[in-house]
Design a protein around this motif. Sequence first.
Motif, mmCIF file in Angstrom:
data_model
loop_
_atom_site.group_PDB
_atom_site.id
_atom_site.type_symbol
_atom_site.label_atom_id
_atom_site.label_comp_id
_atom_site.label_asym_id
_atom_site.label_seq_id
_atom_site.Cartn_x
_atom_site.Cartn_y
_atom_site.Cartn_z
ATOM 1 N N ALA A 165 0.846 -1.207 0.000
ATOM 2 C CA ALA A 165 0.000 0.000 0.000
ATOM 3 C C ALA A 165 0.877 1.251 0.000
ATOM 4 O O ALA A 165 0.577 2.224 -0.702
ATOM 5 C CB ALA A 165 -0.926 -0.010 1.203
ATOM 6 N N LYS A 166 1.964 1.223 0.777
ATOM 7 C CA LYS A 166 2.877 2.370 0.789
ATOM 8 C C LYS A 166 3.541 2.541 -0.574
ATOM 9 O O LYS A 166 3.715 3.661 -1.042
ATOM 10 C CB LYS A 166 3.935 2.211 1.875
ATOM 11 C CG LYS A 166 3.420 2.466 3.260
ATOM 12 C CD LYS A 166 4.516 2.369 4.290
ATOM 13 C CE LYS A 166 3.962 2.596 5.688
ATOM 14 N NZ LYS A 166 4.990 2.468 6.717
ATOM 15 N N ASN A 167 3.886 1.431 -1.212
ATOM 16 C CA ASN A 167 4.481 1.517 -2.550
ATOM 17 C C ASN A 167 3.497 2.099 -3.545
ATOM 18 O O ASN A 167 3.873 2.880 -4.419
ATOM 19 C CB ASN A 167 4.962 0.144 -3.024
ATOM 20 C CG ASN A 167 6.262 -0.269 -2.369
ATOM 21 O OD1 ASN A 167 6.984 0.567 -1.838
ATOM 22 N ND2 ASN A 167 6.549 -1.560 -2.397
ATOM 23 N N VAL A 168 2.226 1.709 -3.430
ATOM 24 C CA VAL A 168 1.201 2.258 -4.311
ATOM 25 C C VAL A 168 1.070 3.758 -4.077
ATOM 26 O O VAL A 168 0.975 4.547 -5.018
ATOM 27 C CB VAL A 168 -0.148 1.531 -4.105
ATOM 28 C CG1 VAL A 168 -1.278 2.272 -4.780
ATOM 29 C CG2 VAL A 168 -0.063 0.101 -4.608
ATOM 30 N N ASP A 169 1.098 4.173 -2.789
ATOM 31 C CA ASP A 169 1.032 5.599 -2.469
ATOM 32 C C ASP A 169 2.245 6.337 -3.027
ATOM 33 O O ASP A 169 2.113 7.439 -3.573
ATOM 34 C CB ASP A 169 0.951 5.813 -0.959
ATOM 35 C CG ASP A 169 -0.420 5.473 -0.384
ATOM 36 O OD1 ASP A 169 -1.371 5.359 -1.177
ATOM 37 O OD2 ASP A 169 -0.523 5.334 0.851
ATOM 38 N N ASP A 209 4.046 5.419 -5.615
ATOM 39 C CA ASP A 209 3.889 5.460 -7.070
ATOM 40 C C ASP A 209 2.887 6.542 -7.474
ATOM 41 O O ASP A 209 3.093 7.256 -8.450
ATOM 42 C CB ASP A 209 3.437 4.103 -7.599
ATOM 43 C CG ASP A 209 4.523 3.040 -7.510
ATOM 44 O OD1 ASP A 209 5.711 3.429 -7.358
ATOM 45 O OD2 ASP A 209 4.192 1.845 -7.584
ATOM 46 N N ARG A 210 1.786 6.663 -6.719
ATOM 47 C CA ARG A 210 0.780 7.683 -7.014
ATOM 48 C C ARG A 210 1.376 9.071 -6.811
ATOM 49 O O ARG A 210 1.195 9.963 -7.644
ATOM 50 C CB ARG A 210 -0.448 7.501 -6.111
ATOM 51 C CG ARG A 210 -1.565 8.477 -6.391
ATOM 52 C CD ARG A 210 -2.745 8.292 -5.433
ATOM 53 N NE ARG A 210 -2.386 8.352 -4.034
ATOM 54 C CZ ARG A 210 -2.143 9.469 -3.348
ATOM 55 N NH1 ARG A 210 -2.215 10.628 -3.942
ATOM 56 N NH2 ARG A 210 -1.829 9.428 -2.065
ATOM 57 N N LEU A 211 2.119 9.254 -5.719
ATOM 58 C CA LEU A 211 2.760 10.552 -5.472
ATOM 59 C C LEU A 211 3.790 10.861 -6.557
ATOM 60 O O LEU A 211 3.911 12.005 -6.999
ATOM 61 C CB LEU A 211 3.417 10.571 -4.091
ATOM 62 C CG LEU A 211 2.471 10.639 -2.904
ATOM 63 C CD1 LEU A 211 3.257 10.505 -1.603
ATOM 64 C CD2 LEU A 211 1.683 11.920 -2.910
ATOM 65 N N HIS A 212 4.517 9.847 -6.975
ATOM 66 C CA HIS A 212 5.505 10.052 -8.048
ATOM 67 C C HIS A 212 4.809 10.487 -9.335
ATOM 68 O O HIS A 212 5.280 11.399 -10.026
ATOM 69 C CB HIS A 212 6.304 8.769 -8.267
ATOM 70 C CG HIS A 212 7.363 8.887 -9.307
ATOM 71 N ND1 HIS A 212 8.498 9.646 -9.121
ATOM 72 C CD2 HIS A 212 7.452 8.362 -10.558
ATOM 73 C CE1 HIS A 212 9.239 9.588 -10.214
ATOM 74 N NE2 HIS A 212 8.624 8.813 -11.092
ATOM 75 N N ALA A 213 3.667 9.870 -9.646
ATOM 76 C CA ALA A 213 2.907 10.250 -10.837
ATOM 77 C C ALA A 213 2.392 11.684 -10.707
ATOM 78 O O ALA A 213 2.406 12.445 -11.675
ATOM 79 C CB ALA A 213 1.751 9.281 -11.053
#
Length: 167
Positions: free
Chosen positions: A33-37, A39-43
Amino acid sequence: MKNKIFLYLFVFSALLALYQFVAGNKMQDALNAKNVDVDRLHAEVESLNDSLLKAQLQVLDMQYFTLENNDDALAYYDHLNLENPSRYIEDKLLETNEKSGDNPLVPYEGMESDFKINKIKVLNHKWILADFSDGKYWGDLIIKYELKDDLSVDFTLLDHLLYARSN
């Protein structure tokens, strides 16, 4: 008795392994979930960088036709020792608003009040774009100017446009 001890040890080991498995899965899910967050922040950061780049390009595009960014045109004023020739010319043009009645460079009579020059863009060492309005009606001017050695400025209207008012 020995069998019971082994049975208890086996059940205890199985419970401990089950606990470790469940806790490990939960920890792995939290990390995912942190990795998804991330990745979303990076996008989002990439999107903001793209937006910032577009805005910078738009600003550079808008600044293309300005006296401040035209070294060849600024060279005409080197001998006058003006700190900001563009601001000086704008001030001189705004002084024409101080006369009572319509601005003498505006070839129309004000309908709601007097036509006055509002916004000014000094394009180069010869031309100005200006906006005028009487509060309800507005238009644009193309003005030729000449900044003389004694720092006086002569303005000549080249073309004008009055927009039709739509209700």
